[in-house]
Design a protein around this motif. Structure first.
Motif, PDB file in Angstrom:
ATOM      1  N   ILE A   9      -0.366 -49.102  -3.090  1.00  0.00           N
ATOM      2  CA  ILE A   9      -0.348 -50.255  -3.992  1.00  0.00           C
ATOM      3  C   ILE A   9       1.081 -50.703  -4.241  1.00  0.00           C
ATOM      4  O   ILE A   9       1.945 -49.897  -4.576  1.00  0.00           O
ATOM      5  CB  ILE A   9      -1.035 -49.919  -5.330  1.00  0.00           C
ATOM      6  CG1 ILE A   9      -2.515 -49.619  -5.105  1.00  0.00           C
ATOM      7  CG2 ILE A   9      -0.868 -51.064  -6.316  1.00  0.00           C
ATOM      8  CD1 ILE A   9      -3.237 -49.205  -6.358  1.00  0.00           C
ATOM      9  N   SER A  10       1.314 -51.994  -4.073  1.00  0.00           N
ATOM     10  CA  SER A  10       2.633 -52.570  -4.324  1.00  0.00           C
ATOM     11  C   SER A  10       2.439 -53.929  -4.973  1.00  0.00           C
ATOM     12  O   SER A  10       1.939 -54.865  -4.342  1.00  0.00           O
ATOM     13  CB  SER A  10       3.428 -52.708  -3.018  1.00  0.00           C
ATOM     14  OG  SER A  10       4.658 -53.343  -3.252  1.00  0.00           O
ATOM     15  N   LEU A  11       2.789 -54.022  -6.245  1.00  0.00           N
ATOM     16  CA  LEU A  11       2.617 -55.273  -6.987  1.00  0.00           C
ATOM     17  C   LEU A  11       3.940 -56.024  -7.048  1.00  0.00           C
ATOM     18  O   LEU A  11       4.984 -55.445  -7.349  1.00  0.00           O
ATOM     19  CB  LEU A  11       2.116 -54.983  -8.401  1.00  0.00           C
ATOM     20  CG  LEU A  11       0.787 -54.213  -8.502  1.00  0.00           C
ATOM     21  CD1 LEU A  11       0.384 -54.049  -9.956  1.00  0.00           C
ATOM     22  CD2 LEU A  11      -0.314 -54.929  -7.719  1.00  0.00           C
ATOM     23  N   PRO A  18      -1.438 -63.660  -9.886  1.00  0.00           N
ATOM     24  CA  PRO A  18      -1.421 -62.750 -11.045  1.00  0.00           C
ATOM     25  C   PRO A  18      -1.510 -61.297 -10.589  1.00  0.00           C
ATOM     26  O   PRO A  18      -2.071 -60.984  -9.531  1.00  0.00           O
ATOM     27  CB  PRO A  18      -2.662 -63.169 -11.845  1.00  0.00           C
ATOM     28  CG  PRO A  18      -2.987 -64.542 -11.383  1.00  0.00           C
ATOM     29  CD  PRO A  18      -2.551 -64.622  -9.955  1.00  0.00           C
ATOM     30  N   LEU A  19      -0.974 -60.403 -11.419  1.00  0.00           N
ATOM     31  CA  LEU A  19      -0.956 -58.982 -11.056  1.00  0.00           C
ATOM     32  C   LEU A  19      -2.363 -58.420 -10.873  1.00  0.00           C
ATOM     33  O   LEU A  19      -2.606 -57.619  -9.963  1.00  0.00           O
ATOM     34  CB  LEU A  19      -0.205 -58.192 -12.135  1.00  0.00           C
ATOM     35  CG  LEU A  19       1.297 -58.490 -12.252  1.00  0.00           C
ATOM     36  CD1 LEU A  19       1.897 -57.704 -13.409  1.00  0.00           C
ATOM     37  CD2 LEU A  19       2.016 -58.167 -10.952  1.00  0.00           C
ATOM     38  N   LEU A  23      -3.816 -56.586  -7.487  1.00  0.00           N
ATOM     39  CA  LEU A  23      -4.410 -55.251  -7.498  1.00  0.00           C
ATOM     40  C   LEU A  23      -5.834 -55.280  -6.958  1.00  0.00           C
ATOM     41  O   LEU A  23      -6.240 -54.420  -6.163  1.00  0.00           O
ATOM     42  CB  LEU A  23      -4.390 -54.689  -8.919  1.00  0.00           C
ATOM     43  CG  LEU A  23      -4.985 -53.291  -9.108  1.00  0.00           C
ATOM     44  CD1 LEU A  23      -4.256 -52.268  -8.249  1.00  0.00           C
ATOM     45  CD2 LEU A  23      -4.929 -52.888 -10.582  1.00  0.00           C
ATOM     46  N   PHE A  24      -6.597 -56.271  -7.374  1.00  0.00           N
ATOM     47  CA  PHE A  24      -7.963 -56.434  -6.885  1.00  0.00           C
ATOM     48  C   PHE A  24      -7.996 -56.536  -5.357  1.00  0.00           C
ATOM     49  O   PHE A  24      -8.774 -55.852  -4.678  1.00  0.00           O
ATOM     50  CB  PHE A  24      -8.600 -57.670  -7.513  1.00  0.00           C
ATOM     51  CG  PHE A  24      -9.791 -58.206  -6.772  1.00  0.00           C
ATOM     52  CD1 PHE A  24     -11.018 -57.562  -6.825  1.00  0.00           C
ATOM     53  CD2 PHE A  24      -9.684 -59.354  -5.993  1.00  0.00           C
ATOM     54  CE1 PHE A  24     -12.112 -58.055  -6.130  1.00  0.00           C
ATOM     55  CE2 PHE A  24     -10.763 -59.855  -5.302  1.00  0.00           C
ATOM     56  CZ  PHE A  24     -11.991 -59.202  -5.371  1.00  0.00           C
ATOM     57  N   ASN A  57      -4.739 -54.022 -19.574  1.00  0.00           N
ATOM     58  CA  ASN A  57      -5.608 -55.188 -19.374  1.00  0.00           C
ATOM     59  C   ASN A  57      -5.577 -55.665 -17.925  1.00  0.00           C
ATOM     60  O   ASN A  57      -6.573 -56.164 -17.396  1.00  0.00           O
ATOM     61  CB  ASN A  57      -5.195 -56.338 -20.297  1.00  0.00           C
ATOM     62  CG  ASN A  57      -5.595 -56.077 -21.737  1.00  0.00           C
ATOM     63  OD1 ASN A  57      -6.517 -55.297 -22.005  1.00  0.00           O
ATOM     64  ND2 ASN A  57      -4.918 -56.720 -22.675  1.00  0.00           N
ATOM     65  N   THR A  58      -4.429 -55.529 -17.275  1.00  0.00           N
ATOM     66  CA  THR A  58      -4.323 -55.896 -15.858  1.00  0.00           C
ATOM     67  C   THR A  58      -5.245 -55.027 -15.018  1.00  0.00           C
ATOM     68  O   THR A  58      -5.972 -55.510 -14.146  1.00  0.00           O
ATOM     69  CB  THR A  58      -2.862 -55.747 -15.373  1.00  0.00           C
ATOM     70  OG1 THR A  58      -2.037 -56.675 -16.076  1.00  0.00           O
ATOM     71  CG2 THR A  58      -2.757 -56.003 -13.876  1.00  0.00           C
ATOM     72  N   ILE A  59      -5.239 -53.735 -15.291  1.00  0.00           N
ATOM     73  CA  ILE A  59      -6.085 -52.808 -14.547  1.00  0.00           C
ATOM     74  C   ILE A  59      -7.560 -53.097 -14.835  1.00  0.00           C
ATOM     75  O   ILE A  59      -8.396 -53.133 -13.923  1.00  0.00           O
ATOM     76  CB  ILE A  59      -5.758 -51.342 -14.904  1.00  0.00           C
ATOM     77  CG1 ILE A  59      -4.252 -51.080 -14.762  1.00  0.00           C
ATOM     78  CG2 ILE A  59      -6.567 -50.397 -14.033  1.00  0.00           C
ATOM     79  CD1 ILE A  59      -3.703 -51.298 -13.387  1.00  0.00           C
ATOM     80  N   LEU A  60      -7.873 -53.318 -16.097  1.00  0.00           N
ATOM     81  CA  LEU A  60      -9.260 -53.587 -16.478  1.00  0.00           C
ATOM     82  C   LEU A  60      -9.785 -54.854 -15.800  1.00  0.00           C
ATOM     83  O   LEU A  60     -10.931 -54.890 -15.340  1.00  0.00           O
ATOM     84  CB  LEU A  60      -9.375 -53.716 -18.000  1.00  0.00           C
ATOM     85  CG  LEU A  60      -9.212 -52.406 -18.793  1.00  0.00           C
ATOM     86  CD1 LEU A  60      -9.109 -52.715 -20.291  1.00  0.00           C
ATOM     87  CD2 LEU A  60     -10.382 -51.464 -18.511  1.00  0.00           C
ATOM     88  N   ALA A  61      -8.945 -55.889 -15.743  1.00  0.00           N
ATOM     89  CA  ALA A  61      -9.376 -57.144 -15.118  1.00  0.00           C
ATOM     90  C   ALA A  61      -9.675 -56.937 -13.633  1.00  0.00           C
ATOM     91  O   ALA A  61     -10.673 -57.453 -13.106  1.00  0.00           O
ATOM     92  CB  ALA A  61      -8.297 -58.212 -15.293  1.00  0.00           C
TER      93      ALA A  61
END
Length: 493
Positions: A9-11, A18-19, A23-24, A57-61
């Motif tokens: 993973i590389s953001l 969006p982040l 990630l998605f 919240n980024t991870i949750l989304a």
């Protein structure tokens, strides 16, 4: 498991995506290519957020989206896992990473599509150095433009959200009618103006209105490729008519196709050679249209940029018999991404053209029209054009001198009275197509003049845009052009 996942993973904080979207996409790719196997347990959202240095919240989304699409499953008290319900064929196809293979097959085409399919479509690039028709974008008044966009879309009117009149918004048509009367001597009521998604759509409508399959349609040679392609696409027959120092040759046209009932011309600034049609020839052309019950499509694509005297009046302004369909665009005076063009049609043809336009795509987008109407009315467009006219004149003179000084042994180039490009004729046996290809490798997007000819005669030269290229960068670009000319000439200067 945790280390394997995190290493993949590389953001990118600077990315426009969006982040959570990044990630998605990365997690989905890892699942599809088999890096993350079915049943694999993912780290907790808190731990993943800490390790990636992003908000939870980024991870949750990202997880919510993956669950909604069936890639993840949640087990109460156990955590989040890669779903084991993803079909095998999806995983298999994704893991192979095969590129789509071109199928060698014969397929039925209409005669119209087949005529265009015979010639391989080439990608047209815009925006690079020396690209013809590309305006200066850095000095556009975006502050004023964004203010007007925000004004109309902060609390948009209901009619902007539910559609648009077939011919475009009333405000924009009124603004265009006033603007064209003042700057181009175009005679029109707002009802005669139809707003489109570009001048190419206008050309398509005019050809569709007047051409039956097989009909001859007159066009300039050399000329704008979009005209020829539209004629062919309509099943009609393009008739290339030579262009001389006075523009489109009516004498040649009458010999080539005396039965033609439509001529597509650019009288104010012919593309690509650049001559302006003389007044006697304009009057002869209007008289021909009247006598033969024919029509004229006037493509007025960049006439605002005239460097000797005031911009000339339009052909439509001289028309007393309603024979001219006037076509304009915002691509050259603003920016091509705006996708706004327009046509001014004779009053008795308005309903017919509106019907054709409605059947094509209903109406133009309402998004920018109110802002554009106010942009014109407040004088921002006229001010921008005046500034650019001075800037482009300076850039033309700079490029002209550089070409004459550095490439004079290979090119014969003279100043243009108007427009956004120079035409440089090659003196020796160097092919303009070879120069175009070599320059493209260096990102220089000049065009080969011979591409624009379709009659029995053509000329060997280069179309070199100056409007969108700064004076500071021109010397280095001309140096590259010079090097390619020397190379193609066998190393001889």
């Amino acid at each position: 498991m945790k280390q394997i996942l995190l290493s993949a993973i590389s953001l990118d904080l600077k990315s426009k995506d969006p982040l959570h979207r990044q990630l998605f996409l990365q997690l989905r790719e890892a699942i599809l290519d088999g890096t993350l196997k079915a049943g694999t347990r993912l780290p907790s959202t808190r731990l993943l957020a800490k390790d990636l240095n992003v908000s939870r919240n980024t991870i949750l989304a990202a997880f919510d989206q993956l669950m909604a699409e069936g890639y993840l499953t949640s087990r109460t008290g156990s955590g989040t896992f890669i779903s084991d319900q993803i079909p095998d064929e999806i995983l298999t196809k994704s893991a192979k990473k095969e590129n789509p293979q071109k199928i060698d097959r014969h397929f039925p085409l209409s005669s119209h599509a087949a005529a265009l399919h015979q010639k391989k479509a080439s990608q047209v690039y815009h925006g690079g150095p020396f690209s013809p028709g590309t305006p200066e974008l850095e000095q556009f008044p975006f502050v004023d433009w964004s203010r007007l966009l925000a004004k109309h879309w902060r609390r948009p009117k209901r009619e902007l959200l539910t559609g648009n009149p077939i011919g475009g918004s009333r405000d924009l048509r009124e603004a265009l009618s006033d603007y064209l009367a003042q700057t181009r001597a175009v005679k029109s009521d707002p009802e005669q103006i139809i707003v489109l998604s570009g001048s190419q759509q206008a050309i398509h409508l005019v050809v569709r209105a007047f051409a039956n399959p097989g009909d001859p349609i007159l066009m300039e040679d050399p000329g704008f490729p979009g005209v020829r392609n539209t004629i062919i696409g309509a099943g009609a027959t393009p008739i290339p008519v030579p262009v001389d120092d006075e523009g489109f040759s009516l004498e040649a046209a009458e010999k080539l196709a005396p039965e033609a009932r439509l001529a597509c011309i650019a009288p104010s600034h012919q593309y690509p050679l650049g001559p302006t049609m003389s007044l006697p020839r304009r009057l002869d052309l209007l008289n021909w249209a009247k006598q033969t019950d024919s029509f004229l499509l006037e493509d007025d694509y960049d006439s605002e940029y005239r460097y000797t005297g005031r911009p000339l009046s339009s052909l439509q302004g001289l028309d007393t018999d309603q024979r001219v369909i006037y076509v304009g665009s915002m691509s050259k005076v603003m920016f091509s991404g705006l996708r706004i063009g327009y046509m001014v049609v004779p009053p008795d043809l308005v309903d017919m053209f509106l019907s054709l336009r409605r059947d094509m795509d209903g109406h133009s987008p309402a998004t920018v029209e109110p802002a554009l109407a106010e942009f014109i009315r407040e004088g921002h467009l006229s001010s921008h054009i005046r500034r650019m006219r001075l800037l482009y004149d300076e850039r033309q003179q700079c490029l002209l001198k550089l070409l004459q000084d550095k490439c004079g042994d290979f090119l014969d180039v003279k100043p243009q009275e108007s427009g956004m490009h120079l035409v440089a004729f090659l003196k020796d046996n160097i092919r303009d197509l070879d120069v175009e290809a070599k320059c493209k490798e260096d990102g220089l997007l000049l065009r080969a003049l011979s591409r624009f000819y379709h009659g029995p005669k053509s000329r060997n030269g280069l179309i070199i845009g100056f409007a969108g290229t700064s004076k500071e960068h021109m010397p280095a670009h001309v140096d590259k052009l010079q090097q390619h000319l020397v190379t193609l000439n066998g190393g001889k200067t």
